[in-house]
Design a protein around this motif. Structure first.
Motif, PDB file in Angstrom:
ATOM      1  N   PHE A 297       0.827  -1.212   0.000  1.00  0.00           N
ATOM      2  CA  PHE A 297       0.000   0.000   0.000  1.00  0.00           C
ATOM      3  C   PHE A 297       0.864   1.267   0.000  1.00  0.00           C
ATOM      4  CE2 PHE A 297      -3.412  -2.550   2.465  1.00  0.00           C
ATOM      5  CZ  PHE A 297      -3.882  -3.092   1.276  1.00  0.00           C
ATOM      6  N   THR A 298       1.968   1.228   0.723  1.00  0.00           N
ATOM      7  CA  THR A 298       2.844   2.397   0.815  1.00  0.00           C
ATOM      8  C   THR A 298       3.407   2.769  -0.548  1.00  0.00           C
ATOM      9  OG1 THR A 298       3.436   1.835   3.099  1.00  0.00           O
ATOM     10  CG2 THR A 298       4.914   3.330   1.924  1.00  0.00           C
TER      11      THR A 298
ATOM     12  N   ALA B 251       1.948   2.383  -3.428  1.00  0.00           N
ATOM     13  CA  ALA B 251       0.907   2.746  -4.396  1.00  0.00           C
ATOM     14  C   ALA B 251       0.934   4.239  -4.701  1.00  0.00           C
ATOM     15  CB  ALA B 251      -0.466   2.352  -3.861  1.00  0.00           C
TER      16      ALA B 251
ATOM     17  N   ILE C  51      -5.438   1.944  -4.843  1.00  0.00           N
ATOM     18  CA  ILE C  51      -5.468   0.895  -3.816  1.00  0.00           C
ATOM     19  C   ILE C  51      -6.886   0.341  -3.796  1.00  0.00           C
ATOM     20  CG2 ILE C  51      -5.396   0.383  -1.344  1.00  0.00           C
ATOM     21  CD1 ILE C  51      -3.224   2.474  -1.027  1.00  0.00           C
TER      22      ILE C  51
ATOM     23  N   VAL D 141      -9.226  -2.817  -2.018  1.00  0.00           N
ATOM     24  CA  VAL D 141      -9.295  -3.861  -0.998  1.00  0.00           C
ATOM     25  C   VAL D 141     -10.681  -4.488  -1.043  1.00  0.00           C
ATOM     26  CG1 VAL D 141      -9.191  -4.402   1.467  1.00  0.00           C
ATOM     27  CG2 VAL D 141      -7.631  -2.696   0.499  1.00  0.00           C
TER      28      VAL D 141
ATOM     29  N   LEU E 283      -3.703   5.222   4.506  1.00  0.00           N
ATOM     30  CA  LEU E 283      -4.646   5.364   3.396  1.00  0.00           C
ATOM     31  C   LEU E 283      -4.978   6.834   3.130  1.00  0.00           C
ATOM     32  CD1 LEU E 283      -7.035   2.374   4.183  1.00  0.00           C
ATOM     33  CD2 LEU E 283      -5.192   2.467   2.490  1.00  0.00           C
TER      34      LEU E 283
ATOM     35  N   ARG F  74      -1.983   8.308   1.280  1.00  0.00           N
ATOM     36  CA  ARG F  74      -1.928   7.918  -0.122  1.00  0.00           C
ATOM     37  C   ARG F  74      -2.990   8.682  -0.923  1.00  0.00           C
ATOM     38  NH1 ARG F  74       1.707   8.207  -0.321  1.00  0.00           N
ATOM     39  NH2 ARG F  74       1.662   7.725  -2.538  1.00  0.00           N
TER      40      ARG F  74
ATOM     41  N   CYS G 237      -3.858   9.144  -4.827  1.00  0.00           N
ATOM     42  CA  CYS G 237      -4.174   7.726  -4.991  1.00  0.00           C
ATOM     43  C   CYS G 237      -5.674   7.516  -4.762  1.00  0.00           C
ATOM     44  CB  CYS G 237      -3.366   6.909  -3.984  1.00  0.00           C
ATOM     45  SG  CYS G 237      -3.266   5.160  -4.358  1.00  0.00           S
TER      46      CYS G 237
ATOM     47  N   VAL H 103      -8.563   5.251  -3.507  1.00  0.00           N
ATOM     48  CA  VAL H 103      -8.668   4.138  -2.560  1.00  0.00           C
ATOM     49  C   VAL H 103     -10.109   3.644  -2.530  1.00  0.00           C
ATOM     50  CG1 VAL H 103      -8.367   3.394  -0.162  1.00  0.00           C
ATOM     51  CG2 VAL H 103      -6.800   5.093  -1.160  1.00  0.00           C
TER      52      VAL H 103
ATOM     53  N   TYR I  70      -6.102  -7.557  -2.440  1.00  0.00           N
ATOM     54  CA  TYR I  70      -5.393  -6.383  -1.926  1.00  0.00           C
ATOM     55  C   TYR I  70      -4.528  -5.869  -3.074  1.00  0.00           C
ATOM     56  CZ  TYR I  70      -6.555  -8.917   2.375  1.00  0.00           C
ATOM     57  OH  TYR I  70      -7.200  -9.626   3.379  1.00  0.00           O
TER      58      TYR I  70
ATOM     59  N   ALA J 189      -2.435  -2.780  -5.161  1.00  0.00           N
ATOM     60  CA  ALA J 189      -1.739  -1.495  -5.137  1.00  0.00           C
ATOM     61  C   ALA J 189      -1.119  -1.296  -6.517  1.00  0.00           C
ATOM     62  CB  ALA J 189      -0.666  -1.475  -4.053  1.00  0.00           C
TER      63      ALA J 189
END
Length: 247
Positions: free
Chosen positions: A96-97, A99, A103, A105, A124, A127, A132, A134, A193, A195
């Protein structure tokens, strides 16, 4: 844990951390970590280093055998783990870091992430603040499929309660720009999961809790491959899921 084989090979050949690093074009600190901490370098770097000091790359770094075997099955398969419990939570968090764009999930609960890494929501948010997108889909605790899963795994109301707990963890993210939370009532064949172009897929086995089921690490490298198949399944579930409103 030290890599004694690498240390001995370097000593025999007169290689220092600095000289080997210069030869294979890495930072000397990387070589120091290989030797003193037992870290495994990237496959291409490891091959150059092994060739330089005249050693077998798999003798120096046995973990690379798994990666080689995975690629022989599919060019998109980075690694295969016999059960999710074999993966430290840091694997998920690192994914995740890294990405930058997306992201995704898809789970019933996966509360192990928040339990092991309380800063998950902060990560999150960070990001999302960097651009990003999510998307998080959590199981609807009241749905028939979630309740059926509890019966199949002989977990009773455990699955339902964990879905509720997951919602408690994620609810504070509702309203955050770039983050969307939904609940779904589908039969969950796989937890996903994602990314960017990497993905961890936790395949579910009838009657087995998710932590005891296999995980494969995928990296996208072509259209229509395994990665795109799982990404498409996420989109299909997402389209049927119910947005969680604030309040």
């Amino acid at each position: 844990m030290q890599n004694e084989r690498l240390r001995a090979a370097m000593a025999e050949g007169g290689w220092t951390h600095a000289s080997l690093a210069a030869k294979v074009d890495v930072d000397p600190k990387s070589v120091e970590r290989w030797v003193n901490l037992g870290r495994t370098p990237r496959r291409e770097t490891a091959m150059r280093a092994a060739e330089t000091i005249g050693e077998d790359v798999f003798a120096l770094w046995p973990k690379l055998r798994q990666a080689r075997a995975a690629r022989a099955v599919s060019p998109e398969l980075v690694a295969l783990y016999s059960q999710r419990a074999d993966l430290p939570v840091s694997v998920f968090i690192d994914l995740f870091t890294q990405a930058r764009k997306r992201i995704d999930v898809l789970v019933y609960a996966a509360v192990f992430l928040h339990e092991a890494y309380p800063r998950l929501n902060d990560l999150l948010r960070e990001r999302a603040a960097e651009g990003c997108t999510v998307r998080i889909a959590v199981g609807d605790a009241g749905s028939a499929n979630v309740q059926q899963r509890g019966q199949e795994e002989k977990f009773g109301l455990g699955v339902e309660s964990r879905c509720q707990l997951a919602m408690m963890h994620y609810r504070s993210l509702v309203g955050t720009p770039g983050i969307e939370l939904r609940t779904h009532a589908t039969t969950l064949y796989n937890s996903i999961y994602r990314a960017d172009d990497q993905m961890l897929v936790n395949a579910h086995v009838w009657g087995v809790n998710a932590y005891g089921a296999p995980v494969w690490h995928l990296r996208r490298n072509n259209d229509g491959g395994m990665f795109d198949g799982y990404a498409g399944s996420f989109d299909a579930v997402w389209a049927t899921a119910t947005p969680v409103q604030g309040g």
